[in-house]
Design a protein around this motif. Structure first.
Motif, PDB file in Angstrom:
ATOM      1  N   ILE A 106      -8.359 -13.151  -4.175  1.00  0.00           N
ATOM      2  CA  ILE A 106      -7.502 -12.224  -3.427  1.00  0.00           C
ATOM      3  C   ILE A 106      -7.156 -11.026  -4.292  1.00  0.00           C
ATOM      4  O   ILE A 106      -6.501 -11.163  -5.325  1.00  0.00           O
ATOM      5  N   ASP A 107      -7.586  -9.873  -3.835  1.00  0.00           N
ATOM      6  CA  ASP A 107      -7.227  -8.627  -4.514  1.00  0.00           C
ATOM      7  C   ASP A 107      -5.777  -8.304  -4.145  1.00  0.00           C
ATOM      8  O   ASP A 107      -5.470  -8.131  -2.967  1.00  0.00           O
ATOM      9  N   PRO A 108      -4.849  -8.268  -5.127  1.00  0.00           N
ATOM     10  CA  PRO A 108      -3.426  -8.055  -4.799  1.00  0.00           C
ATOM     11  C   PRO A 108      -3.190  -6.774  -3.995  1.00  0.00           C
ATOM     12  O   PRO A 108      -2.362  -6.747  -3.100  1.00  0.00           O
ATOM     13  N   LEU A 109      -3.958  -5.724  -4.296  1.00  0.00           N
ATOM     14  CA  LEU A 109      -3.784  -4.456  -3.562  1.00  0.00           C
ATOM     15  C   LEU A 109      -4.142  -4.618  -2.092  1.00  0.00           C
ATOM     16  O   LEU A 109      -3.428  -4.167  -1.194  1.00  0.00           O
ATOM     17  N   ARG A 110      -5.295  -5.303  -1.888  1.00  0.00           N
ATOM     18  CA  ARG A 110      -5.737  -5.487  -0.497  1.00  0.00           C
ATOM     19  C   ARG A 110      -4.737  -6.376   0.265  1.00  0.00           C
ATOM     20  O   ARG A 110      -4.396  -6.099   1.410  1.00  0.00           O
ATOM     21  N   LEU A 111      -4.269  -7.433  -0.418  1.00  0.00           N
ATOM     22  CA  LEU A 111      -3.297  -8.338   0.221  1.00  0.00           C
ATOM     23  C   LEU A 111      -2.032  -7.567   0.612  1.00  0.00           C
ATOM     24  O   LEU A 111      -1.501  -7.718   1.723  1.00  0.00           O
ATOM     25  N   ALA A 116       1.357  -4.930   4.723  1.00  0.00           N
ATOM     26  CA  ALA A 116       1.987  -3.703   5.232  1.00  0.00           C
ATOM     27  C   ALA A 116       1.553  -3.437   6.672  1.00  0.00           C
ATOM     28  O   ALA A 116       2.374  -3.067   7.520  1.00  0.00           O
ATOM     29  N   VAL A 117       0.254  -3.656   6.953  1.00  0.00           N
ATOM     30  CA  VAL A 117      -0.256  -3.418   8.312  1.00  0.00           C
ATOM     31  C   VAL A 117       0.407  -4.384   9.301  1.00  0.00           C
ATOM     32  O   VAL A 117       0.863  -3.986  10.380  1.00  0.00           O
ATOM     33  N   VAL A 118       0.476  -5.678   8.906  1.00  0.00           N
ATOM     34  CA  VAL A 118       1.083  -6.683   9.791  1.00  0.00           C
ATOM     35  C   VAL A 118       2.546  -6.326  10.046  1.00  0.00           C
ATOM     36  O   VAL A 118       3.024  -6.349  11.192  1.00  0.00           O
TER      37      VAL A 118
END
Lengths: 136, 181
Positions: A106-111, A116-118
C-alpha cells in the motif's frame, strides 16, 4: 385470439385504466380559491409580505440545519462503527500487515488519496447545501 | 385544440379572466395527464396542475399569440413538471415522509382488480418516453399529433414510442396469460 384482436383488447383496457386519470372533484374551485388568495395578496401590506418571507426563510434555514445535524450524526456513527471494527480486528490486521509487508503493497500517498475521495463523496450532499455551492 | 378558437379572442380583447374560466375546464385533464406522465404521482400531478393554472392566470394577460395557446400551456406544464421532478430528486431522502406517501399513492393508483393493477405496473415499468406517450394517448383517445405537441416531440417519434410500448405491453400480457393458463 389474433394479434390484432389482442392489441384491440389491450387498447380497450388501457383506455379504461388511463382514461380515469383526472383531478379530484373540486379541482377548479381549489384553483380559483388560490387565484383569489393571490389577488388579495397583491393588495396586501408590504410589511406583512416581508414578515411572511422572513418567516419562511427562517423555517427553511432551520430545516437545513436539522438535516445537516442528522447527516453529521449519521456520518459520525459510521465512522465510530468503522473505528470499532478496526479496533476489534487490530490483531488480525497487524498479523496481515506483517505477513504481506503492507508498506510495500500500500502506497501511503495513494491510500490517503482514496480516503480523501471517499470522504468527499460522503460529505458531498452536505457540502452542496452550503451557500455558494447550492447550484453545483 | 377547438376551445382555443373561443379563448384566444377573449385574451386579445383584454378579457383574460373570462378566458381563464373557459381555459381551465378545457385543459384540466390535459395538464393533469401531462404532469402525471412526467411525475408519476397523482397527488404531485394535481398539485403541479394547480400551480400551472395559477401561473397561467398570472401570465394570460401577457400571452401574445405568437405560439399556439395549447403549445404555450404544454410548455409551461412540461417545464414546471421537470423542475418539480428535479427538486424532488434533490430534496427527497428515504427518511422523508413524502417517499412513503408517494409509494402509497403509486400502490393505490390502480383502482380496480388484479388485472388492472398488473397492467398499471407494466405501464409504470415502460421506459420514460414510452410511458408518457401511452398515458397521454390513452387518457382521452388523443391523436398522435396532439400527444406529440404535448410532449414537444416529432410525430414520428411518438408513433415509434407508442408502437414499442404497445408491443412490449402485449408481449407482457401474452406471457402473463400463458403463465395463468
Amino acid at each position: 385470439m389474433s394479434d390484432d384482436g389482442k392489441l384491440a383488447a389491450l387498447d380497450a383496457r388501457l383506455r379504461g385504466l388511463i382514461g380515469r386519470l383526472d383531478a379530484r372533484p373540486g379541482f377548479e374551485e381549489r384553483v380559483m380559491a388560490r387565484v383569489a388568495a393571490l389577488a388579495a395578496h397583491a393588495g396586501a401590506d408590504p410589511a406583512d409580505l416581508r414578515a411572511q418571507f422572513e418567516r419562511r426563510r427562517e423555517l427553511a434555514r432551520r430545516r437545513l440545519a436539522r438535516d445537516a445535524w442528522t447527516h453529521g450524526f449519521t456520518i459520525a456513527g459510521i465512522g465510530i462503527a468503522a473505528a470499532a471494527l478496526v479496533w476489534r480486528f487490530a490483531p488480525e490486521i497487524r498479523r496481515w500487515a506483517l505477513a504481506t509487508d503492507a508498506d510495500a503493497v500500500i502506497d501511503p500517498l495513494r491510500l490517503g488519496g482514496y480516503c480523501a475521495v471517499v470522504l468527499l463523496l460522503v460529505l458531498w450532499p452536505i457540502l452542496r447545501r452550503l451557500p455558494g455551492l447550492r447550484n453545483l | 385544440m377547438p376551445a382555443d378558437d373561443a379563448i384566444v379572442p377573449l385574451i386579445q380583447a383584454g378579457r383574460a379572466e373570462e378566458a381563464f374560466e373557459r381555459l381551465m375546464p378545457a385543459y384540466r385533464r390535459r395538464v393533469i395527464g401531462l404532469a402525471y406522465s412526467i411525475l408519476r404521482d397523482r397527488a404531485a400531478a394535481e398539485d403541479l396542475a394547480q400551480e400551472v393554472f395559477v401561473k397561467l392566470w398570472q401570465a394570460l394577460p401577457r400571452y401574445d399569440g405568437r405560439a399556439r395557446l395549447s403549445t404555450w400551456i404544454y410548455a409551461i406544464t412540461r417545464n414546471a413538471a421537470i423542475s418539480a421532478l428535479r427538486s424532488r430528486r434533490r430534496s427527497v431522502s428515504m427518511s422523508d415522509p413524502a417517499v412513503f406517501e408517494e409509494v402509497e399513492s403509486r400502490e393505490a393508483a390502480p383502482e380496480s382488480g388484479d388485472e388492472a393493477a398488473a397492467l398499471w405496473r407494466q405501464v409504470e415499468t415502460l421506459p420514460e418516453r414510452q410511458r408518457q406517450a401511452v398515458i397521454l394517448y390513452y387518457q382521452d383517445e388523443r391523436t398522435v399529433e396532439e400527444v406529440a405537441e404535448m410532449l414537444g416531440m416529432p410525430v414520428n417519434t411518438v408513433k415509434t414510442h407508442l408502437h414499442r410500448a404497445r408491443a412490449s405491453l402485449a408481449a407482457a400480457f401474452g406471457k402473463a396469460g400463458r403463465e395463468v393458463a
